[in-house]
Design a protein around this motif. Sequence first.
Motif, PDB file in Angstrom:
ATOM      1  N   HIS A   1      -6.206  12.460   3.759  1.00  0.00           N
ATOM      2  CA  HIS A   1      -7.074  13.634   3.606  1.00  0.00           C
ATOM      3  C   HIS A   1      -7.017  14.533   4.849  1.00  0.00           C
ATOM      4  CE1 HIS A   1     -10.518  15.934   2.073  1.00  0.00           C
ATOM      5  NE2 HIS A   1     -10.449  15.220   0.957  1.00  0.00           N
ATOM      6  N   TYR A   2      -5.795  14.862   5.247  1.00  0.00           N
ATOM      7  CA  TYR A   2      -5.589  15.773   6.366  1.00  0.00           C
ATOM      8  C   TYR A   2      -4.562  16.833   5.971  1.00  0.00           C
ATOM      9  CZ  TYR A   2      -1.504  12.752   7.272  1.00  0.00           C
ATOM     10  OH  TYR A   2      -0.345  12.022   7.157  1.00  0.00           O
TER      11      TYR A   2
ATOM     12  N   GLY B   1      -1.828  19.999   2.029  1.00  0.00           N
ATOM     13  CA  GLY B   1      -3.201  19.738   2.447  1.00  0.00           C
ATOM     14  C   GLY B   1      -4.135  20.916   2.251  1.00  0.00           C
ATOM     15  N   LEU B   2      -5.421  20.607   2.194  1.00  0.00           N
ATOM     16  CA  LEU B   2      -6.453  21.628   2.048  1.00  0.00           C
ATOM     17  C   LEU B   2      -6.523  22.476   3.321  1.00  0.00           C
ATOM     18  CD1 LEU B   2      -9.181  19.342   0.455  1.00  0.00           C
ATOM     19  CD2 LEU B   2      -7.741  21.001  -0.746  1.00  0.00           C
TER      20      LEU B   2
ATOM     21  N   ILE C   1       0.861  -1.181   0.000  1.00  0.00           N
ATOM     22  CA  ILE C   1       0.000   0.000   0.000  1.00  0.00           C
ATOM     23  C   ILE C   1       0.894   1.227   0.000  1.00  0.00           C
ATOM     24  CG2 ILE C   1      -1.766   1.286   1.260  1.00  0.00           C
ATOM     25  CD1 ILE C   1      -2.660  -1.377   2.502  1.00  0.00           C
ATOM     26  N   ILE C   2       0.740   2.088  -1.003  1.00  0.00           N
ATOM     27  CA  ILE C   2       1.560   3.286  -1.146  1.00  0.00           C
ATOM     28  C   ILE C   2       0.664   4.505  -1.066  1.00  0.00           C
ATOM     29  CG2 ILE C   2       3.157   4.563  -2.650  1.00  0.00           C
ATOM     30  CD1 ILE C   2       3.724   1.845  -4.046  1.00  0.00           C
ATOM     31  N   TRP C   3       1.000   5.437  -0.189  1.00  0.00           N
ATOM     32  CA  TRP C   3       0.269   6.706  -0.114  1.00  0.00           C
ATOM     33  C   TRP C   3       0.962   7.714  -1.019  1.00  0.00           C
ATOM     34  CZ3 TRP C   3       0.433  11.032   4.015  1.00  0.00           C
ATOM     35  CH2 TRP C   3      -0.636  11.918   3.806  1.00  0.00           C
ATOM     36  N   ASN C   4       0.322   8.053  -2.122  1.00  0.00           N
ATOM     37  CA  ASN C   4       0.871   9.050  -3.037  1.00  0.00           C
ATOM     38  C   ASN C   4       0.680  10.459  -2.498  1.00  0.00           C
ATOM     39  OD1 ASN C   4       1.607   7.134  -5.177  1.00  0.00           O
ATOM     40  ND2 ASN C   4      -0.597   6.840  -5.341  1.00  0.00           N
ATOM     41  N   GLY C   5      -0.397  10.668  -1.757  1.00  0.00           N
ATOM     42  CA  GLY C   5      -0.710  11.972  -1.182  1.00  0.00           C
ATOM     43  C   GLY C   5      -2.200  12.244  -1.223  1.00  0.00           C
ATOM     44  N   HIS C   6      -2.676  13.098  -0.293  1.00  0.00           N
ATOM     45  CA  HIS C   6      -4.087  13.445  -0.167  1.00  0.00           C
ATOM     46  C   HIS C   6      -4.899  12.158   0.046  1.00  0.00           C
ATOM     47  CE1 HIS C   6      -7.388  16.164  -0.204  1.00  0.00           C
ATOM     48  NE2 HIS C   6      -7.897  15.751  -1.338  1.00  0.00           N
TER      49      HIS C   6
ATOM     50  N   VAL D   1      -4.637  20.223  -4.763  1.00  0.00           N
ATOM     51  CA  VAL D   1      -4.368  20.195  -3.327  1.00  0.00           C
ATOM     52  C   VAL D   1      -3.037  20.887  -3.064  1.00  0.00           C
ATOM     53  CG1 VAL D   1      -4.259  18.760  -1.253  1.00  0.00           C
ATOM     54  CG2 VAL D   1      -5.510  17.937  -3.260  1.00  0.00           C
ATOM     55  N   PRO D   2      -3.031  21.952  -2.270  1.00  0.00           N
ATOM     56  CA  PRO D   2      -1.776  22.662  -1.997  1.00  0.00           C
ATOM     57  C   PRO D   2      -0.703  21.734  -1.435  1.00  0.00           C
ATOM     58  CG  PRO D   2      -3.644  23.927  -1.177  1.00  0.00           C
ATOM     59  CD  PRO D   2      -4.182  22.592  -1.591  1.00  0.00           C
TER      60      PRO D   2
END
Length: 208
Positions: free
Chosen positions: A156-157, A163-164, A3-8, A30-31
């Motif tokens: 999503h943080y 992040g947003l 499992i890879i978190w790319n971002g957001h 997403v900034p």
Amino acid sequence: MEIIWNGHACFTVISADYSIVLDPYGPNAVPGFAPLQLRADAVLCSHGHGDHNYAQAVTPESGEKACPFVIHTIGSWHDDAQGTLRGPNTIHLLEAEGMRVAHMGDIGCPLNAEQIEKLCGLDAVLIPVGGFYTVDAKQAAEMAKQLDARVIIPMHYRGEGFGLTKVGTLDEFTKLWPAEFVRRYESSSLTLMPDTAPQAAVLKPLYA
């Protein structure tokens, strides 16, 4: 299973050399996150917003491969008003290697009994924790406990430099768990095994 978190909210899940990208975000959506440049065998999107449905960021892998995943879709809502504010949301449940991983998308409401029954006993849950657009940290923690998820991966943080702006920070989620339960990784990936210890797994975003 990797499992890879790319971002957001964007992850890549890999089993038997077959890769699925979930919820790719668009350029400047997403900034703090660089544009995605991914390759995968399949793309799944939870809903139609630009920070979750930019399939153009994913180049299809060449050649025909047998998909080792059984994929289930579970309908839900992006808000707590049955979609009247932000529309529908699709939860994707991936089954492979005798394990079950759920990507919750931008879920913004509590789960009902039928959804809990379908999802209960997860090996891993990829869950938004930032609030405002989704469930918040406390709601996400309660949901993960409802589902008896062994590995909880927050997404999503708002983090340092990414992040947003309207969503909450990671520490609002991690402070809800015993310190020894929270494991902070120095990479963007986690290898999920049947014997992976229960934990809240904090990954580093690949594209931050």
